[in-house]
Each structure stands twice: as structure tokens, then as C-alpha cells.
Design an enzyme around this catalytic site. Structure first.
Site, short mmCIF file in Angstrom:
data_model
loop_
_atom_site.label_atom_id
_atom_site.label_comp_id
_atom_site.label_asym_id
_atom_site.label_seq_id
_atom_site.Cartn_x
_atom_site.Cartn_y
_atom_site.Cartn_z
N LEU A 177 89.01 -80.39 18.44
CA LEU A 177 90.27 -80.88 19.02
C LEU A 177 90.05 -82.28 19.58
O LEU A 177 89.12 -82.51 20.35
CB LEU A 177 90.73 -79.93 20.14
CG LEU A 177 91.10 -78.53 19.69
CD1 LEU A 177 91.37 -77.63 20.88
CD2 LEU A 177 92.31 -78.56 18.76
N ASP B 13 85.29 -88.97 30.68
CA ASP B 13 84.78 -90.32 30.40
C ASP B 13 85.72 -91.44 30.83
O ASP B 13 85.42 -92.61 30.61
CB ASP B 13 84.47 -90.46 28.91
CG ASP B 13 85.73 -90.38 28.05
OD1 ASP B 13 86.70 -89.74 28.49
OD2 ASP B 13 85.74 -90.94 26.95
N TYR C 94 84.73 -93.61 26.28
CA TYR C 94 84.25 -93.30 24.92
C TYR C 94 85.41 -92.88 24.03
O TYR C 94 85.40 -91.82 23.41
CB TYR C 94 83.17 -92.22 24.98
CG TYR C 94 81.96 -92.64 25.76
CD1 TYR C 94 81.05 -93.54 25.23
CD2 TYR C 94 81.75 -92.16 27.05
CE1 TYR C 94 79.95 -93.96 25.96
CE2 TYR C 94 80.65 -92.56 27.79
CZ TYR C 94 79.76 -93.46 27.24
OH TYR C 94 78.67 -93.87 27.96
N LEU D 141 96.63 -81.77 19.61
CA LEU D 141 97.69 -80.84 20.04
C LEU D 141 99.05 -81.45 19.68
O LEU D 141 99.21 -82.68 19.71
CB LEU D 141 97.61 -80.60 21.55
CG LEU D 141 96.34 -79.91 22.07
CD1 LEU D 141 96.39 -79.84 23.59
CD2 LEU D 141 96.20 -78.52 21.48
C1 LIG Z 1 88.92 -85.96 28.56
S1 LIG Z 1 88.92 -85.56 26.88
C2 LIG Z 1 87.60 -86.57 26.27
C3 LIG Z 1 88.07 -87.75 25.55
C4 LIG Z 1 87.00 -88.36 24.69
N1 LIG Z 1 87.03 -89.78 24.82
C5 LIG Z 1 87.14 -87.99 23.20
O1 LIG Z 1 86.61 -88.72 22.39
O2 LIG Z 1 87.72 -86.94 22.93
C6 LIG Z 1 88.22 -83.95 26.79
C7 LIG Z 1 88.48 -83.21 25.52
O3 LIG Z 1 89.75 -82.59 25.55
C8 LIG Z 1 90.28 -82.48 24.25
N2 LIG Z 1 91.59 -83.14 24.22
C9 LIG Z 1 92.14 -83.92 25.18
N3 LIG Z 1 93.39 -84.30 24.85
C10 LIG Z 1 93.65 -83.74 23.64
C11 LIG Z 1 94.77 -83.75 22.76
N4 LIG Z 1 95.91 -84.42 23.07
N5 LIG Z 1 94.69 -83.06 21.59
C12 LIG Z 1 93.57 -82.37 21.28
N6 LIG Z 1 92.48 -82.32 22.08
C13 LIG Z 1 92.51 -82.99 23.24
C14 LIG Z 1 89.27 -83.11 23.32
O4 LIG Z 1 88.49 -82.09 22.76
C15 LIG Z 1 88.48 -83.99 24.25
O5 LIG Z 1 87.20 -84.19 23.76
#
Ligand SMILES: C[S@@+](CC[C@H](N)C(=O)[O-])C[C@H]1O[C@@H](n2cnc3c(N)ncnc32)[C@H](O)[C@@H]1O
Length: 309
Positions: A195, A219, A223, A241
């Protein structure tokens, strides 16, 4: 005022005949002047059995122990009052710990897995690693309370995360599958979907027998695109999503680990995407319904700010 005798039994800190004898008259921290030494009842200075820094350290510990005990007692009384009040007003406080334990044994789990990939420890400072742990605890808590839980996995569990998790009593017995190995070694490659908000693919239906990976990374956008890059390099499927399809958001579409987890869990339980998104995302994310542009009041603020907290 802090009472040394309250904790002297718990604490194996400096002990001497003088201190043991005096403990029955409740010496307070203010009686002891480290720099001037301790005086007996006749005003004679008692020989100092420990160094100043040993004494300071011990006094700090005593003070902290007293504070902790007071806090615990206060929390206990508060919880008791809350239970009593709820009982009087016939309000349900959710399943008891005992019931939750029984549920853990009895509830059938779905074949869908939600996996948190913990391979990013080295990219985070301690504060952000703690945030990841905090979010994992929230995921655990919502899954454990679900009538229809998913299989919850943590992969690439390193020593650092393990030792941070071990601060939470009995974590080894929680309903979580812990793996030191990567998700690639735990699930067949074709059953994995990473995801990531950066993917061009949009998830619609949550599939059975599929492992959905959430990056265990806080992060602050440092990243950007990392998880997408990893999925592409590993040749696994990836998807975002369907936020754009069901809601409009005032803020960025990168969500926290626990929000992504809860959204996936609720949809697995059978709730429609739109309701789930409006319910799970905090108000400050500014989510409102797409089709009629009506602002939603139904968002709940679960005290977790948007992305990265
Ligand atoms: C704070 S985010 C990390 C962002 C990171 N820079 C990246 O490369 O994904 C934590 C995790 O939540 C999931 N995530 C956050 N927003 C999302 C979205 N809109 N759709 C799908 N997965 C999401 C992803 O798996 C992501 O790695």
C-alpha cells in the site's frame, strides 16, 4: 511531601543503620541537605555513608517512585469511578479484558493479512520509531476489538523494535504474528500488495488470501515515494487507497500507519469505503464527501494528527 519510607521497602537504594532507624519518623526529602549532611536529633552530624552523587541519584529515584505510585492510584480510582458511573447509566464500556481474551480464542480470522513492514528502523530517529510503536499498538487494539479481525503481521522485526515492544507487558502473547524475516519470505509474492499513496493503482476490493503491506515508516515526507520504489524493485503489486473516489481532502493523502490499518480493517468488516474514510480520518484531515460537496461532521478526531504522527 515525599516520604522516603514509602519506597524504601521497594527500593534497594542506599541503606545504613542511621537511615533505617530514622525511616520510622518519616524523613522527607526536605530534611536531607545533601551538601550539609544529615543531623541526628541532638544536632550532631551523621557521618555520610555515600557520596553526594549517590545520594542525589537515590533521592531522585525515591521521588520518582512516589510520583509513580500516586499516579497509578489516581488512575485506578478514576477507572473505578468511570466503571461505576457507566454501570449506573447503563452505558457499555466495550468488552472487558476477560471477554477480549475469550474473543481472541474464539473469533475466526479472515484470510486477509495486514502487515506492517518494519524494515525502516535505520531511517528514523528515536522519536519517530516510538511513533511507529504507538501506531502499531493502536492497530493491535482495533483489530483485537473487531468482531471480524484480520491476520496481523509485523515483518522485519529488528532488535531495536523488539526491545521497544518489550516495554509493553506480555507483547509476545498478543494476537500478532511476529517475523524477523521480510514479508517476501512469509507470503507468496503474487499474494502481496504494497500500500502506498504514490501508486497509480487504486484499490477497490480487498481480496481474500492477500497480504497488504503498510510501510512502518514515520518520515514527515522525507522519503517520499520510497515504498513505491521498493515495491517496483521487488516486482510486487502496489496500490493506493481510493481516497479521491470517495472523499475530498484538504490535506495530503499520505496517512498514518494506524489510519491505513483501521480503514482496511473496517472495509474488510463490510463497511462501505466512504463511511469508513469519514469515520476513521481525523477532522483536521478535512475529509468531506465527494459527490455532493457536503462538509462532513461525522469525522472523528482520535487525537492522532494527520500523516506522520
Ligand atoms: C506515513 S506513510 C509513509 C510514507 C512513505 N514516505 C512512503 O514511501 O510510503 C506510512 C505508510 O502508510 C501507507 N499509506 C499512507 N497513506 C496511504 C494511502 N493514501 N494509500 C495507501 N497507503 C498509504 C503506506 O504503506 C505508507 O508506507
Amino acid at each position: 511531601m515525599d516520604k522516603i519510607e514509602d519506597v524504601s521497602s521497594k527500593d534497594s537504594g542506599p541503606k545504613s543503620k542511621d537511615y533505617d532507624e530514622n525511616s520510622s519518623r518519616q524523613i522527607t526529602l526536605f530534611d536531607i541537605k545533601i551538601d550539609n549532611g544529615l543531623k541526628d536529633d541532638d544536632g550532631n552530624e551523621i557521618p555520610r555513608p555515600f557520596t553526594k552523587s549517590q545520594m542525589r541519584k537515590w533521592l531522585r529515584k525515591v521521588k520518582w517512585e512516589n510520583k509513580k505510585a500516586d499516579k497509578r492510584a489516581f488512575e485506578k480510582a478514576k477507572a473505578k469511578a468511570r466503571r461505576k458511573e457507566a454501570q449506573e447509566e447503563n452505558i457499555s464500556l466495550g468488552p472487558s479484558r476477560k471477554a477480549l481474551k475469550r474473543m481472541k480464542l474464539e473469533r475466526p480470522k479472515r484470510s486477509t493479512s495486514l502487515v506492517i513492514d518494519l524494515s525502516f528502523d535505520h531511517l528514523m530517529i528515536e522519536k519517530d520509531r516510538f511513533k511507529v510503536i504507538k501506531q502499531i499498538l493502536r492497530c493491535y487494539s482495533v483489530n483485537r476489538r473487531s468482531e471480524n479481525p484480520v491476520q496481523f503481521h509485523l515483518t522485519s522485526l529488528g532488535e531495536r523494535t523488539k526491545s521497544e515492544m518489550s516495554r509493553h507487558n506480555g507483547y509476545e502473547n498478543w494476537d500478532i504474528n511476529y517475523h524477523e524475516a521480510s514479508y517476501l519470505e512469509v507470503f507468496p509474492k503474487e499474494n502481496i500488495v504494497y500500500l502506498t499513496s504514490e501508486s497509480d493503482n487504486v484499490i477497490e476490493k480487498i481480496e481474500e488470501n492477500t497480504a497488504y503491506i503498510i510501510g512502518g515508516l514515520v518520515d514527515h515526507n522525507k522519503y517520499k515515494g520510497l515504498c513505491l520504489k521498493i515495491a517496483e524493485e521487488q516486482g510486487i503489486r502496489h496500490a493506493q487507497l481510493p481516497l479521491d473516489k470517495y472523499i475530498n481532502m484538504k490535506t495530503r493523502k499520505v496517512l498514518t500507519i494506524d489510519h491505513v490499518f483501521e480503514i482496511m480493517l473496517r472495509v474488510c468488516e463490510g463497511m462501505p469505503w466512504q463511511n469508513v474514510l469519514l469515520n476513521v480520518l481525523p477532522m483536521r484531515k478535512g475529509a468531506y464527501i465527494c459527490d455532493n460537496r457536503r462538509s462532513s461532521n461525522s469525522s472523528k478526531d482520535n487525537s492522532n494528527s494527520g500523516e506522520d504522527e
